[in-house]
Design a protein around this motif. Structure first.
Motif: not given
Length: 164
Positions: A1-8
């Motif tokens: 999972m990419d960082k932007t998706r995880t942060d979202f």
């Protein structure tokens, strides 16, 4: 999972949302699910929108029936929310046994004890990412007083007025 998706996903946990059960009934059968992605779209004409994961078992039934009812739940209806979210079971396996229902204009099940009920015909739908956005033209609405059920940080709760 990419960082932007995880942060979202982490940040969305902090969003407090009202809890509704969306139901449908018609030629494709009866179905329902708990949603927090529901909002008013227009007062003239009366319309709202819901967002549902396309992989949801209820989505195909909703689309085929062409109608849905948004049942805005009260704080005392947390168990109904849990059952329709698949977080709890009923003794006989029938989610609809968790509340008392009636039919309004479209025939979709309307919870008798819901704080607000919006009986809708699907006016438009569109896919976006993993979800479908359905616009409901409101055919009938009703409400009662009470405290709304909310969901935030993976937990159900209520709201209280803030002293000013």
């Amino acid at each position: 999972m990419d960082k932007t998706r995880t942060d979202f996903i982490s940040a969305m946990r902090q969003l407090a949302s009202g809890v509704s059960v969306v139901t449908t009934d018609g030629p494709a059968g009866r179905a329902g699910l708990t949603v927090s992605a529901m909002c008013s779209l227009s007062a003239d004409p009366p319309a709202l929108l819901i967002c549902i994961n396309r992989q949801s078992r209820a989505m195909a039934t909703l689309r085929r029936n062409g109608v849905f009812c948004v049942n805005v739940l009260a704080i005392e209806q947390m168990e109904v929310a849990r059952i329709f979210a698949g977080q709890a079971n009923t003794s006989d396996g029938d989610k609809f046994a968790s509340a008392r229902w009636e039919q309004l204009v479209t025939g979709a099940p309307a919870a008798q004890d819901a704080l607000a009920v919006f009986d809708c015909r699907i006016a438009q739908g569109m896919p976006y990412g993993s979800h479908d956005i359905l616009i409901g033209a409101v055919a009938e609405a009703r409400m009662r007083e009470g405290r709304p059920l909310v969901y935030s940080n993976r937990a159900y709760g209520g709201v209280a007025p803030v002293a000013v």
